[in-house]
Write an enzyme that holds these catalytic residues in place. Sequence first.
Site: not given
Ligand code: PAF
Length: 282
Positions: A31, A37, A61, A153, A185-186
Amino acid sequence: MNTFKKIRELRAELLNHRLKNKKIGLVPTMGALHQGHISLVEKAKESSDLVAVSIFVNPTQFNNPEDLEKYPRNIERDLDLLCEAGCDIVFAPEVAEIYAAPHDLKINFGALENSLEGKFRPDHFSGVGQIVSKLFNIFQPHSAFFGQKDLQQFFIIKKLIDQLSFPIDIHMVPTKREANGLAMSSRNERLTQGERLEAGLIFKTLQESADAILNGTPINLVIERTNELFKQNQRLTLEYFEVVETDNFTGIPSVSDPKKTALCIAAEIGKVRLIDNLLLNY
Ligand code: PAF
């Protein structure tokens, strides 16, 4: 656009589409959406009949409780942006829906998680692996889309897909940037205007370092120079700057394959942690 909070209802809807042979593209997010995004949604639309976005701030996480608490959330604005972008399905569950029972499964990604983000954020990638596996099982998408900003990631999730045989095509979408090069970035929402401007140094450093390496400057000198540059900066604190091979994200003394070489950086400004990277052949 249909929004779901419950796994059971989402699954029933997706099954209808799968039975009609619709190709489902998944964009997992936490979000606080921005143009980065939206570019993932646009990329997903190119090859999918149906684009689904998940919005879930995944607690497992976060190794730092303050970071989790302060993570920006704005569901109404997110839904407006997604609707405008032509997203078809949104899944925005509560934490209890995803982690109904205690979850103590740990995923170890071996060498890939011993450096950079893995080293500075213990258990972070285990949490990412856990939630992404769950989302893959819930959505059963044909393809999934992730941003290059979280390069390590991306390779962690690629490994997850390969080693657990998820029948999913994974796509990496280039990082969207502000005018001064700051990666979208958020977390940028938590920066003041002055900090946003100052944080442009992160991308400038990446570009100048990549150019220097391509022009033959030894990697150790480039790293030394960056450390010095950040020491002189009053607001930005460098956490790491490394030149790595994307096979294992371990630092390298010299470049053997420019296509597999990435410059990765993490720095803090005003308690906000920012990461960025550049592939050497950018
Ligand atoms: O990159 C992200 O926003 C998060 O690490 C993800 C891949 C949605 C997993 O929570």
